[in-house]
Design a protein around this motif. Structure first.
Motif, PDB file in Angstrom:
ATOM      1  N   ARG A   1     -20.622 -13.902  -8.737  1.00 37.45           N
ATOM      2  CA  ARG A   1     -19.319 -14.567  -8.983  1.00 37.45           C
ATOM      3  C   ARG A   1     -19.495 -16.094  -9.393  1.00 37.45           C
ATOM      4  N   CYS A   2     -20.379 -16.710  -9.167  1.00 39.50           N
ATOM      5  CA  CYS A   2     -20.918 -18.112  -9.238  1.00 39.50           C
ATOM      6  C   CYS A   2     -21.826 -18.336 -10.297  1.00 39.50           C
ATOM      7  N   GLY A   3     -22.086 -17.142 -11.202  1.00 39.60           N
ATOM      8  CA  GLY A   3     -23.073 -17.136 -12.135  1.00 39.60           C
ATOM      9  C   GLY A   3     -24.568 -17.406 -11.949  1.00 39.60           C
ATOM     10  N   TYR A   4     -24.982 -17.136 -10.761  1.00 39.65           N
ATOM     11  CA  TYR A   4     -26.338 -17.106 -10.393  1.00 39.65           C
ATOM     12  C   TYR A   4     -26.940 -15.586 -11.237  1.00 39.65           C
ATOM     13  N   ARG A   5     -28.223 -15.383 -11.570  1.00 37.24           N
ATOM     14  CA  ARG A   5     -28.593 -14.412 -11.986  1.00 37.24           C
ATOM     15  C   ARG A   5     -30.242 -13.944 -11.296  1.00 37.24           C
ATOM     16  N   LEU A   6     -30.486 -12.671 -10.997  1.00 34.40           N
ATOM     17  CA  LEU A   6     -31.527 -12.409 -10.253  1.00 34.40           C
ATOM     18  C   LEU A   6     -32.744 -12.591 -11.165  1.00 34.40           C
ATOM     19  N   THR A   7     -33.862 -13.128 -10.755  1.00 33.61           N
ATOM     20  CA  THR A   7     -35.093 -13.582 -11.445  1.00 33.61           C
ATOM     21  C   THR A   7     -36.014 -12.559 -11.143  1.00 33.61           C
ATOM     22  N   GLY A   8     -37.205 -12.651 -11.885  1.00 31.06           N
ATOM     23  CA  GLY A   8     -38.508 -11.771 -11.899  1.00 31.06           C
ATOM     24  C   GLY A   8     -39.388 -12.148 -10.811  1.00 31.06           C
ATOM     25  N   GLU A   9     -39.098 -13.345 -10.024  1.00 33.38           N
ATOM     26  CA  GLU A   9     -40.036 -13.656  -9.130  1.00 33.38           C
ATOM     27  C   GLU A   9     -40.417 -12.895  -7.794  1.00 33.38           C
ATOM     28  N   PRO A  10     -41.482 -12.720  -7.413  1.00 38.03           N
ATOM     29  CA  PRO A  10     -41.824 -12.022  -6.332  1.00 38.03           C
ATOM     30  C   PRO A  10     -41.071 -12.382  -5.059  1.00 38.03           C
ATOM     31  N   PRO A  11     -40.572 -11.201  -4.311  1.00 32.89           N
ATOM     32  CA  PRO A  11     -40.008 -11.326  -3.130  1.00 32.89           C
ATOM     33  C   PRO A  11     -40.492 -12.502  -2.164  1.00 32.89           C
ATOM     34  N   ILE A  12     -39.692 -13.132  -1.305  1.00 35.65           N
ATOM     35  CA  ILE A  12     -40.134 -13.844  -0.557  1.00 35.65           C
ATOM     36  C   ILE A  12     -40.119 -13.587   1.190  1.00 35.65           C
ATOM     37  N   LEU A  13     -40.699 -13.528   2.150  1.00 32.82           N
ATOM     38  CA  LEU A  13     -40.661 -12.963   3.274  1.00 32.82           C
ATOM     39  C   LEU A  13     -39.821 -13.870   4.311  1.00 32.82           C
ATOM     40  N   GLN A  14     -39.084 -13.445   5.030  1.00 34.11           N
ATOM     41  CA  GLN A  14     -38.264 -14.097   5.920  1.00 34.11           C
ATOM     42  C   GLN A  14     -38.285 -13.203   7.243  1.00 34.11           C
ATOM     43  N   VAL A  15     -38.374 -13.820   8.222  1.00 36.59           N
ATOM     44  CA  VAL A  15     -38.546 -13.300   9.492  1.00 36.59           C
ATOM     45  C   VAL A  15     -37.358 -13.873  10.425  1.00 36.59           C
ATOM     46  N   GLY A  16     -36.398 -12.924  10.957  1.00 33.65           N
ATOM     47  CA  GLY A  16     -35.297 -13.049  11.548  1.00 33.65           C
ATOM     48  C   GLY A  16     -35.270 -12.505  13.093  1.00 33.65           C
ATOM     49  N   PRO A  17     -34.044 -12.525  13.743  1.00 29.85           N
ATOM     50  CA  PRO A  17     -33.835 -11.830  14.870  1.00 29.85           C
ATOM     51  C   PRO A  17     -33.968 -10.231  14.715  1.00 29.85           C
ATOM     52  N   TYR A  18     -33.869  -9.613  13.639  1.00 29.77           N
ATOM     53  CA  TYR A  18     -34.117  -8.198  13.454  1.00 29.77           C
ATOM     54  C   TYR A  18     -35.082  -7.976  12.613  1.00 29.77           C
TER      55      TYR A  18
END
Length: 201
Positions: free
Chosen positions: A150-167
């Protein structure tokens, strides 16, 4: 020389007032962040209690006064917080930064997230002169993806970034707000390499 982000800061527009967090926001902050959807998509502690809230406000204040990040409560009148929007990870050399947003469960579906993200994105472009604005979003987080689009951002082709959270761990996709200048694929790959391995001479 490191670039310092402005403090204090208030942004207004589209019926919103984005302001710095205050110590008396503690109860509202805990109510906003102590819920499963927040814990699922962010690295917030869960449960998010008063102790976690105090630590969060301390970190937010330190990050603001040191000029390391913009971390603003989302309000409609400058009073009760309904969510948060932030800008962090500023790279002055690449003129880029990452943004994030969240809205409390009781206040969703009112355009608060998209309004706040648009407001901060506009400020980052027009005032901070940042050329590349990024979001990191779990591909399963449909609500956040809808806000980004909705805000105009677009998906890039960059590799995913790992995030570790409570789940547990999750992989975050990178979204980018297109600018006036279209970055070539080669330039983007160079920027990715610079972030990972540092600049080479």
């Amino acid at each position: 020389m490191a670039t310092r982000l402005p403090y204090p800061l208030t942004l207004t527009g589209d019926g919103l007032v984005l302001r710095d967090w205050r110590p008396d926001d503690l109860d509202d902050l805990v109510a906003l962040l102590d819920e499963p959807d927040i814990a699922r998509w962010t690295p917030m502690p869960s449960p998010f209690d008063q102790e976690a809230g105090l630590a969060y406000l301390r970190r937010a204040h330190q990050g603001r006064i040191s000029g390391q990040r913009i971390q603003l409560a989302v309000t409609e009148d400058g009073e009760r917080p309904l969510g948060e929007v932030l800008l962090f990870g500023l790279d002055a050399g690449l003129k880029e930064a990452e943004l994030g947003y969240l809205v409390g469960a009781q206040h969703r579906r009112r355009g608060l997230a998209s309004g706040s993200l648009s407001l901060l994105s506009t400020y980052a472009r027009s005032t901070l002169k940042l050329g590349r604005l990024l979001l990191r979003i779990d591909p399963a987080n449909a609500a956040s993806i809808a806000v980004a689009r909705r805000c105009g951002y677009r998906l890039t082709g960059e590799p995913p970034i790992l995030q570790v959270g409570p789940y547990g761990p999750s992989s975050l996709d990178t979204w980018e707000l297109p600018g006036d200048r279209t970055e070539t694929r080669l330039e983007r790959l160079k920027n990715v390499a610079a972030r990972r391995y540092g600049r080479r001479t």
